[in-house]
Scaffold this motif. Structure first.
Motif, short mmCIF file in Angstrom:
data_model
loop_
_atom_site.label_atom_id
_atom_site.label_comp_id
_atom_site.label_asym_id
_atom_site.label_seq_id
_atom_site.Cartn_x
_atom_site.Cartn_y
_atom_site.Cartn_z
N ALA A 88 -4.70 7.38 -6.55
CA ALA A 88 -4.00 6.18 -6.12
C ALA A 88 -2.67 6.54 -5.46
O ALA A 88 -1.94 7.42 -5.93
N GLN A 89 -2.36 5.83 -4.37
CA GLN A 89 -1.09 6.00 -3.69
C GLN A 89 -0.32 4.68 -3.71
O GLN A 89 -0.66 3.77 -4.46
N GLU A 90 0.72 4.57 -2.89
CA GLU A 90 1.71 3.51 -3.06
C GLU A 90 1.11 2.11 -3.03
O GLU A 90 1.52 1.23 -3.79
N GLY A 138 0.66 0.98 4.45
CA GLY A 138 0.80 2.43 4.49
C GLY A 138 -0.21 3.13 3.61
O GLY A 138 -1.33 2.64 3.41
N PRO A 139 0.15 4.31 3.06
CA PRO A 139 -0.80 5.11 2.28
C PRO A 139 -1.40 4.31 1.12
O PRO A 139 -0.68 3.68 0.34
N ASN A 140 -2.71 4.34 1.01
CA ASN A 140 -3.43 3.56 0.00
C ASN A 140 -4.02 4.46 -1.07
O ASN A 140 -3.83 4.24 -2.26
N HIS A 141 -4.79 5.48 -0.65
CA HIS A 141 -5.39 6.40 -1.60
C HIS A 141 -5.81 7.68 -0.89
O HIS A 141 -5.98 7.70 0.33
N PHE A 142 -5.93 8.74 -1.68
CA PHE A 142 -6.47 10.01 -1.20
C PHE A 142 -7.74 10.27 -1.98
O PHE A 142 -7.78 10.09 -3.20
N GLN A 143 -8.78 10.70 -1.27
CA GLN A 143 -10.08 10.91 -1.92
C GLN A 143 -10.65 12.26 -1.51
O GLN A 143 -10.50 12.68 -0.37
N ASP A 182 -3.77 1.23 4.20
CA ASP A 182 -4.01 -0.21 4.14
C ASP A 182 -2.92 -0.96 4.92
O ASP A 182 -1.73 -0.71 4.73
N PHE A 183 -3.36 -1.87 5.79
CA PHE A 183 -2.44 -2.71 6.55
C PHE A 183 -2.86 -4.16 6.38
O PHE A 183 -3.57 -4.72 7.21
N GLN A 184 -2.51 -4.74 5.22
CA GLN A 184 -2.83 -6.11 4.84
C GLN A 184 -4.33 -6.37 4.75
O GLN A 184 -4.77 -7.51 4.79
N TYR A 185 -5.11 -5.32 4.62
CA TYR A 185 -6.56 -5.48 4.42
C TYR A 185 -6.86 -5.81 2.96
O TYR A 185 -7.63 -6.72 2.66
N VAL A 186 -6.23 -5.06 2.03
CA VAL A 186 -6.41 -5.31 0.61
C VAL A 186 -5.22 -6.08 0.05
O VAL A 186 -5.38 -7.05 -0.69
N THR A 187 -4.00 -5.63 0.36
CA THR A 187 -2.80 -6.29 -0.15
C THR A 187 -1.85 -6.60 1.01
O THR A 187 -1.85 -5.91 2.04
N GLU A 188 -1.01 -7.62 0.81
CA GLU A 188 -0.04 -8.00 1.83
C GLU A 188 1.35 -7.44 1.57
O GLU A 188 2.20 -7.44 2.46
N ASP A 189 1.61 -6.95 0.35
CA ASP A 189 2.97 -6.56 -0.03
C ASP A 189 3.38 -5.19 0.48
O ASP A 189 4.56 -4.87 0.51
#
Length: 260
Positions: free
Chosen positions: A230-232, A201-206, A191-198
């Protein structure tokens, strides 16, 4: 909230952008939805159509459950001509008030014998406790030299979030019987500010298993069972919101499609 995933059912509608692969089963979740790739690349000028109905036990995208309770029905109608695909999708929650519409156009192309890609645009409209909308630009690449190891990468940019999301996947496609294919897969999301701005980097592994069975008269039944870790990015968002407990998700889906 963001674009779908993959799933649709009787009377209430969605499919994620349809890609342009000849045979590969490739559902993945929301972006990817995206869903089943049943409209092959075609430059003959003929018009092809697809209607898809499905259901997901949870509405999972970007490793997050988008609904407080229940699953979601999906339905999609798509038309393809000369590698251009136009589609409309609608999803509705089965246990709470939520409706989502996706309208999009996609162009598929071959870069080489085994490397294919697509680019597209879609408009998203959300109706629930709050009214929202988004515009997304997306693209994907897939390398199909060997069926048992098919790497792919997808990119989605949101104009409302002014950020983007990347997913890197590996599928292993196996034909167990005539008309029956099974595909274990793994996906890493960033994720690069698509879901969160804070956090970037790594979002999730599926990971999960997808299956597809060809029926007479161009009908296809398909399904999947998937699990996200869930990741960072997700963990940081949960800490900021005061959420405790497991952030991992397990969900399944079922589709019936008709290609004409």
């Amino acid at each position: 909230m963001n674009k779908t995933s993959l799933y649709t059912a009787l009377v209430t509608l969605l499919i994620s952008p349809l890609a342009f692969a000849d045979d590969a089963v490739s559902i993945d979740d929301s972006h990817t939805i995206k869903v089943i790739e049943q409209l092959p690349s075609d430059d003959s000028g003929q018009v092809q159509g697809l209607i898809d109905l499905g259901w997901d036990s949870k509405y999972i995208s970007e490793g997050r459950n988008n609904l407080e309770k229940g699953g979601i029905y999906w339905a999609t109608a798509a038309v393809q001509k000369d590698n251009f695909n136009i589609y409309a999708t609608v999803g509705r929650g089965d246990s709470q008030h939520y409706t989502e519409w996706n309208f999009g156009i996609e162009y598929g192309f071959d870069l080489s014998e085994n490397l294919s890609g697509s680019i597209g645009y879609q408009r998203l409209e959300f109706y629930g406790d709050e009214r929202a909308y988004d515009n997304e630009l997306f693209s994907s690449l897939e390398y199909t030299a060997v069926d048992w190891l098919v790497p792919s990468v997808s990119y989605t940019y949101s104009t409302e979030a002014a950020g983007y999301f990347v997913e890197v996947s590996l599928h292993s496609n196996w034909e167990l019987a005539d008309g029956l294919s099974v595909s274990p897969y793994v996906t890493q999301g960033f994720d690069f500010q698509y879901v969160t701005e804070d956090h970037d980097g790594p979002n999730h592994f599926q990971f999960g298993v997808e299956a597809e069975y060809l029926l007479p008269n161009n009908f296809v039944v398909s399904g999947h069972i998937s699990h996200t870790i869930a990741q960072e990015d997700i963990k940081l968002e949960a800490r900021n919101d005061g959420i405790t407990g497991s952030l991992d998700e397990t969900f399944a889906g079922l589709h019936l499609s008709w290609n004409f």
